[in-house]
Enzyme design. Structure first.
Site, PDB file in Angstrom:
ATOM      1  N   GLY A  28       0.821  -1.297  -0.051  1.00 25.43           N
ATOM      2  CA  GLY A  28      -0.013   0.107  -0.022  1.00 25.43           C
ATOM      3  C   GLY A  28       0.780   1.309   0.001  1.00 25.43           C
ATOM      4  N   HIS A  31       2.664   4.710  -4.854  1.00 21.08           N
ATOM      5  CA  HIS A  31       3.142   5.578  -5.637  1.00 21.08           C
ATOM      6  C   HIS A  31       3.287   5.387  -7.153  1.00 21.08           C
ATOM      7  CE1 HIS A  31       6.779   3.072  -5.284  1.00 21.08           C
ATOM      8  NE2 HIS A  31       6.746   3.204  -4.128  1.00 21.08           N
ATOM      9  N   HIS A  34       4.584   1.856  -8.140  1.00 24.80           N
ATOM     10  CA  HIS A  34       3.448   0.769  -8.066  1.00 24.80           C
ATOM     11  C   HIS A  34       2.639   0.849  -9.419  1.00 24.80           C
ATOM     12  CE1 HIS A  34       4.144   1.170  -3.547  1.00 24.80           C
ATOM     13  NE2 HIS A  34       4.387   0.022  -3.668  1.00 24.80           N
ATOM     14  N   GLN A 150      15.126  -8.502  -3.171  1.00 25.85           N
ATOM     15  CA  GLN A 150      13.758  -9.189  -3.039  1.00 25.85           C
ATOM     16  C   GLN A 150      13.461  -9.818  -4.444  1.00 25.85           C
ATOM     17  OE1 GLN A 150      10.218  -7.566  -1.085  1.00 25.85           O
ATOM     18  NE2 GLN A 150       9.736  -7.005  -3.046  1.00 25.85           N
TER      19      GLN A 150
HETATM   20  O1  PAF Z   1       7.849  -5.177  -2.004  1.00 30.70           O
HETATM   21  C1  PAF Z   1       6.896  -5.167  -1.118  1.00 30.70           C
HETATM   22  O2  PAF Z   1       6.174  -4.216  -0.952  1.00 30.70           O
HETATM   23  C2  PAF Z   1       6.657  -6.336  -0.124  1.00 30.70           C
HETATM   24  O3  PAF Z   1       7.857  -6.833   0.260  1.00 30.70           O
HETATM   25  C3  PAF Z   1       5.656  -7.565  -0.708  1.00 30.70           C
HETATM   26  C4  PAF Z   1       6.576  -8.056  -2.238  1.00 30.70           C
HETATM   27  C5  PAF Z   1       4.317  -6.824  -1.113  1.00 30.70           C
HETATM   28  C6  PAF Z   1       5.704  -8.570   0.307  1.00 30.70           C
HETATM   29  O4  PAF Z   1       4.794  -8.185   1.220  1.00 30.70           O
END
Ligand code: PAF
Length: 277
Positions: A28, A31, A34, A150
């Site tokens: 959430g 920005h 996203h 990530q």
């Molecule tokens: O990158 C993120 O916002 C978070 O790490 C994710 C991938 C939504 C997992 O909670």
């Protein structure tokens, strides 16, 4: 746009979809970064699903779980405008009911960089992303390259566990002057926002040095460390110049390298990176 709060309902809705599903998992406080993921998901698939869930298990003790910025109303307005089909917003109790005790963990690449500085962080990320994938069953899932480690951890998890989803990396979105978009930028004062540009400056300098023929990692590291240390509001957490695939530190830039860094600007910890070579 349909907003769904329960896992069961999301699964039921998913069952009805006989088409391609693109998925953007988020925490959430959306920005432009996203929204770029959302647009890609919409462009590539018949249906776009976005999740909003501030995942408690990926925050360590003393981290910003409680204060992480949240504004659901604004997020939903933005997603509606983008033409998103489903927004999945589960509750923590639904995701982690009493007695929850199953974890997904990737080893190796999670022991460095963010994983080293934030023990348990990636275990929380891989567990929640796995759960979200199991609920939403996406064909493609979209992740920003700003969170470079990530992205690699999730790609590794998907490959190791033979998951059906295709991971789609999307380039970092930046402000006009180079600050990488992040929900945590919201914590920065005007002065700190200016100071935060030092990350971009350091990464650009590293790339320029490489383009001019510099391949000695130590020299590049000294230069960019100096640039960041010149900024009084900045405090380096780590600077890494590593093999772009394995994340093993390099001494010589003879292959594709991921230059990544975590820097505190005041009380806010920012990360940024660039792949070169
Ligand atoms: O990158 C993120 O916002 C978070 O790490 C994710 C991938 C939504 C997992 O909670």
């Amino acid at each position: 746009m349909q907003v769904i709060n329960s896992i069961e309902e999301m699964k039921q809705e998913r069952k009805k979809l006989a088409c391609t599903v693109g998925f953007v998992p988020t925490m959430g406080y959306l920005h432009r970064g996203h929204l770029t993921l959302v647009r890609r998901a919409k462009r590539d698939n018949d249906v776009a699903v976005v999740s909003i869930f501030v995942n408690p298990t990926q925050f360590g003790p003393g981290e910003d779980f409680a204060t992480y910025p949240r504004d659901t109303e604004r997020d939903l307005e933005m997603l509606e405008k983008e033409g998103v089909d489903f927004v999945f917003m589960p509750t923590p109790d639904d995701m982690y009911p009493d007695g929850y005790n199953t974890w997904v963990e990737t080893f190796g690449i999670t022991s460095k960089l963010e994983g080293e500085k934030r023990p348990g962080h990636f275990k929380g990320v891989t567990t929640i992303v796995n759960k979200l994938f199991n609920i939403v069953l996406p064909h493609k899932a979209y992740f920003g390259q700003k969170d470079a480690q990530q992205l690699r951890v999730i790609q590794k998890m998907v490959a190791d566990l033979d998951m059906h989803v295709k991971i789609m990396p999307v380039a970092t979105v930046r402000s006009r002057r180079g600050l990488a978009m992040s929900s945590r930028n919201n914590y920065l004062s005007k002065e700190e926002r200016e100071a935060a540009l030092v990350l971009y400056k350091a990464l650009s300098t590293a790339e320029e040095m490489y383009m001019r023929g510099e391949q000695d990692v130590a020299r590049i590291r000294v230069k960019i460390t100096g640039i960041i240390n010149q900024e009084p509001l900045a405090k380096i957490d780590y600077i890494s110049i590593a093999d772009a695939d394995t994340l093993e530190e390099l001494t010589y830039m003879d292959r594709s390298a991921l230059i990544s860094m975590a820097v505190r600007i005041g009380n806010t910890r920012l990360i940024d990176n660039r792949t070169i070579g």
